[in-house]
Design an enzyme around this catalytic site. Structure first.
Site, PDB file in Angstrom:
ATOM      1  N   GLU A  53       0.878  -1.174   0.000  1.00  0.00           N
ATOM      2  CA  GLU A  53       0.000   0.000   0.000  1.00  0.00           C
ATOM      3  C   GLU A  53       0.912   1.220   0.000  1.00  0.00           C
ATOM      4  OE1 GLU A  53      -3.270  -0.638  -0.320  1.00  0.00           O
ATOM      5  OE2 GLU A  53      -3.394   1.505  -0.726  1.00  0.00           O
ATOM      6  N   SER A  54       0.854   1.979  -1.075  1.00  0.00           N
ATOM      7  CA  SER A  54       1.833   3.058  -1.232  1.00  0.00           C
ATOM      8  C   SER A  54       1.748   4.107  -0.124  1.00  0.00           C
ATOM      9  CB  SER A  54       1.708   3.702  -2.614  1.00  0.00           C
ATOM     10  OG  SER A  54       0.402   4.161  -2.829  1.00  0.00           O
ATOM     11  N   CYS A 111       3.918  -2.311  -8.814  1.00  0.00           N
ATOM     12  CA  CYS A 111       2.637  -1.861  -8.283  1.00  0.00           C
ATOM     13  C   CYS A 111       2.810  -0.669  -7.326  1.00  0.00           C
ATOM     14  CB  CYS A 111       1.907  -3.048  -7.667  1.00  0.00           C
ATOM     15  SG  CYS A 111       0.134  -2.798  -7.648  1.00  0.00           S
ATOM     16  N   ARG A 143      -3.801   5.636  -9.241  1.00  0.00           N
ATOM     17  CA  ARG A 143      -3.905   4.503  -8.309  1.00  0.00           C
ATOM     18  C   ARG A 143      -5.260   3.811  -8.429  1.00  0.00           C
ATOM     19  NH1 ARG A 143      -3.165   6.446  -2.560  1.00  0.00           N
ATOM     20  NH2 ARG A 143      -3.262   4.205  -2.171  1.00  0.00           N
ATOM     21  N   ARG A 177      -5.372  -4.532  -7.308  1.00  0.00           N
ATOM     22  CA  ARG A 177      -5.690  -3.107  -7.063  1.00  0.00           C
ATOM     23  C   ARG A 177      -4.606  -2.242  -7.729  1.00  0.00           C
ATOM     24  NH1 ARG A 177      -6.218  -1.098  -1.756  1.00  0.00           N
ATOM     25  NH2 ARG A 177      -7.817   0.263  -2.545  1.00  0.00           N
ATOM     26  N   HIS A 228       2.321  -7.887 -10.765  1.00  0.00           N
ATOM     27  CA  HIS A 228       3.188  -8.537  -9.764  1.00  0.00           C
ATOM     28  C   HIS A 228       3.896  -9.756 -10.345  1.00  0.00           C
ATOM     29  CE1 HIS A 228       1.826  -6.477  -6.042  1.00  0.00           C
ATOM     30  NE2 HIS A 228       0.751  -6.250  -6.779  1.00  0.00           N
ATOM     31  N   GLU A 250       6.323 -11.314  -9.192  1.00  0.00           N
ATOM     32  CA  GLU A 250       6.759 -12.209  -8.101  1.00  0.00           C
ATOM     33  C   GLU A 250       5.663 -13.191  -7.685  1.00  0.00           C
ATOM     34  OE1 GLU A 250       5.809  -9.185  -7.837  1.00  0.00           O
ATOM     35  OE2 GLU A 250       4.631  -8.932  -6.003  1.00  0.00           O
TER      36      GLU A 250
HETATM   37  N1  GLN Z   1      -3.484  -0.068  -4.501  1.00  0.00           N
HETATM   38  C1  GLN Z   1      -2.165   0.032  -3.951  1.00  0.00           C
HETATM   39  C2  GLN Z   1      -1.745   1.498  -3.836  1.00  0.00           C
HETATM   40  O1  GLN Z   1      -2.392   2.338  -4.340  1.00  0.00           O
HETATM   41  C3  GLN Z   1      -1.154  -0.733  -4.770  1.00  0.00           C
HETATM   42  C4  GLN Z   1      -1.547  -2.193  -4.798  1.00  0.00           C
HETATM   43  C5  GLN Z   1      -0.393  -3.142  -4.923  1.00  0.00           C
HETATM   44  O2  GLN Z   1       0.775  -2.815  -4.720  1.00  0.00           O
HETATM   45  N2  GLN Z   1      -0.728  -4.367  -5.209  1.00  0.00           N
HETATM   46  O3  GLN Z   1      -0.765   1.799  -3.249  1.00  0.00           O
END
Ligand code: GLN
Length: 195
Positions: free
Chosen positions: A47-48, A78, A105, A136, A171, A173
């Site tokens: 989550e940024s 991401c 985002r 997401r 992703h 990974e």
């Molecule tokens: N939705 C997250 C964000 O806005 C990013 C999601 C993720 O890294 N899988 O930071």
């Protein structure tokens, strides 16, 4: 060769596993001083906003900017891409600005918050099929002239590179394929030889 994985939050352990599969030593980085011991850095998904708070607590932003300034490669997936982008919207938030892209985002809407797709990436050895897991995910809404798009999904960039900064909206990974990690490790290896 040692590659760091920012281990403040998110799925850093899976990146470490992918690096190990590439035969590269992964180092979990929790403090800025630990960047000195690695030749490349992966900023994982997560989550940024949370990552930003944790980075702020340790004053990571200037340390990562310095790491980039010294020519060492960085790969953001991401949330990691969101942190590296030049502009972030939905909502606007601070970012490091190390790659000339604009991102939105959580841009796939509720129905498609998480999905899998496959696409073709054009890497060093030519076109290669990639499995892509989006969670997401952000969308890259603007690509600067110096940015190379390496893969697209539905006509939009999902893997891109500007010099020594590589970013993915998905992703890699989370799949068994190590193609993207190998590409990054090759970049780290070449940079190291050139230094
Ligand atoms: N939705 C997250 C964000 O806005 C990013 C999601 C993720 O890294 N899988 O930071």
């Amino acid at each position: 060769m040692r590659v760091g994985v920012l281990a403040l939050q998110g799925d850093f352990a899976l990146h470490a596993r992918a690096l190990a599969k590439c035969g590269v030593e992964a180092v979990e980085v929790r403090k800025p001083a630990e960047l000195d011991a690695v030749e490349g850095l992966i900023i994982p998904g997560g989550e940024s906003t949370t990552l930003l708070k944790l980075m702020d607590a340790w004053d990571f932003a200037p340390a990562i900017a310095k790491f980039h300034g010294s020519g060492k490669p960085i790969f953001g997936t991401c949330a990691g891409l969101i942190l590296l982008a030049r502009e972030v919207e939905s909502p606007r938030q601070f970012s490091l600005g190390l790659i000339d892209v604009g991102v939105e985002r959580n841009a796939y809407g509720r129905q498609r918050e998480s999905f899998e797709a496959s696409g073709v990436a054009t890497l060093d050895a030519g076109p290669v099929q990639l499995e892509m897991v989006f969670i997401r995910a952000p969308r890259i809404r603007r690509v600067g002239p110096s940015v190379q798009v390496l893969a697209e999904y539905a006509g939009e960039p999902v893997l891109a590179r500007q010099g020594r900064v590589l970013v993915a909206t998905f992703h890699p990974e989370l799949t068994e394929s190590t193609t993207v990690h190998r590409y990054f490790c090759d970049l780290v290896g070449r940079t190291r030889v050139a230094a």
